[in-house]
Design an enzyme around this catalytic site. Structure first.
Site, PDB file in Angstrom:
ATOM      1  N   LYS A  65       0.885  -1.071   0.053  1.00 53.66           N
ATOM      2  CA  LYS A  65       0.067   0.058   0.182  1.00 53.66           C
ATOM      3  C   LYS A  65       0.941   1.147   0.053  1.00 53.66           C
ATOM      4  O   LYS A  65       2.109   1.324   0.490  1.00 53.66           O
ATOM      5  CB  LYS A  65      -0.811  -0.002   1.241  1.00 53.66           C
ATOM      6  CG  LYS A  65      -0.254   0.284   2.649  1.00 53.66           C
ATOM      7  CD  LYS A  65      -0.287   1.606   3.008  1.00 53.66           C
ATOM      8  CE  LYS A  65       0.570   1.792   4.177  1.00 53.66           C
ATOM      9  NZ  LYS A  65       1.109   3.304   4.665  1.00 53.66           N
ATOM     10  N   ASP A  68      -3.012  -0.962   9.243  1.00 47.70           N
ATOM     11  CA  ASP A  68      -3.058  -1.196   7.739  1.00 47.70           C
ATOM     12  C   ASP A  68      -3.787  -2.551   7.203  1.00 47.70           C
ATOM     13  O   ASP A  68      -3.656  -2.801   5.980  1.00 47.70           O
ATOM     14  CB  ASP A  68      -1.538  -0.952   7.187  1.00 47.70           C
ATOM     15  CG  ASP A  68      -1.111   0.618   7.545  1.00 47.70           C
ATOM     16  OD1 ASP A  68      -1.698   1.261   7.564  1.00 47.70           O
ATOM     17  OD2 ASP A  68       0.167   0.656   7.552  1.00 47.70           O
TER      18      ASP A  68
END
Length: 296
Positions: free
Chosen positions: A10, A136
């Site tokens: 990400k 996350d």
């Protein structure tokens, strides 16, 4: 039987950081994007929990401290199961690079074990387990482009009609996220609650590279550069190579360079190689979250 699940790295297109709260967390306003760098996680039944790497990678624990093992234990506890697994990880995401490689491994492990054992865990339960593992991890399940709130763990998918190209330059020496946040607190004593600008949403809806470049923001970039000033040289090299915009990934030290097309990305990558950067990767975005790639 074994199951292999792939999960993406990400990046944060926008990472606004608020003042440190009493619980130690910072409120965040962030937009995540999943990019085409991946870890593959393969799981199989075993008598004891174990984790292995297909190739040695410094900084990745091979014991119960590995987040993939924690994910497996969280899933078995949720279902009240007495099961264990062998977890084999092929790393393609830079380690300690601000691209959530550990979170990707945790998400991939949750999905892989759920499929291996036929648990059919509800999506909302997987997301809740993921949030307990790390801020996350939920996004690594969802993928695509999404807004993150809370301390990043509440994920809302966004409309993204763009095809984005990133050049990624990892660094061999990691950067401690807690140290970067501590430096943020030192540099930004008057930080306020952040918010995502409307122009970012619009750039994603319109697939507007120039508009996205203007809207990119990372409040952890200045603290990271304060701790590692040499990263400024890498960011400058990206501009010299022709990148539309340069950005630090999360808490660093990986550097990201936005390009308008795949051809431009290849030109920028070649320019960075010529400027002395040995490890340079190209990643398209957005890509899918954790997903099964094979049963064996």
């Amino acid at each position: 039987m074994s199951v292999t699940v792939r999960a993406p790295a990400k990046i944060n297109l926008f990472l606004g950081v608020g003042p440190r709260r009493a619980d130690g967390f910072h409120p965040l306003a962030t937009v995540y994007q999943a990019v085409g760098l991946y870890d593959d996680v393969t799981v199989a039944d075993a008598e004891e929990w174990s984790v292995e790497l297909t190739e040695p990678v410094a900084g990745v624990p091979l014991d119960a401290d590995n987040i993939a093992v924690k994910a497996g234990r969280a899933l078995t506890a949720h279902h009240g199961l007495d099961k264990r697994a062998r977890i084999v990880i092929h790393k393609g995401i830079p380690v300690a690079g601000g691209m959530a490689g550990g979170s990707a491994d945790a998400a991939a492990t949750l999905v892989a074990l759920d499929r291996l054992w036929g648990l059919r865990t509800a999506d909302e339960d997987l997301l809740a387990l993921a949030a307990e593992l790390g801020s996350d991890v939920p996004f690594a399940l969802v993928g695509g482009t999404a807004e993150g709130s809370g301390h990043g763990e509440i994920v809302t998918p966004l409309v993204d009609r763009g095809q984005w190209w990133w050049v990624v330059v990892p660094h061999g020496e990691g950067l401690s996220t807690p140290k970067v946040y501590a430096e943020f607190d030192r540099l930004s004593p008057a930080a306020t609650q952040p918010s995502i600008p409307e122009r970012l949403y619009g750039a994603l809806r319109d697939g507007d590279t120039d508009g996205l470049a203007i809207a990119l923001r990372n409040d952890l970039e200045d603290p990271a550069l304060s701790l590692r000033p040499e990263l400024e040289t890498t960011l400058e090299h990206g501009y010299r190579a022709g990148a539309t915009m340069a950005l630090l990934s999360g808490s660093g030290p990986t550097c990201l360079f936005l390009c308008g097309t795949g051809d431009e990305a290849r030109e920028v990558a070649a320019g960075l190689h010529a400027l002395g950067h040995d490890e340079v990767r190209i990643a398209a975005a957005p890509v899918a979250g954790a997903h099964v790639v094979s049963y064996a």
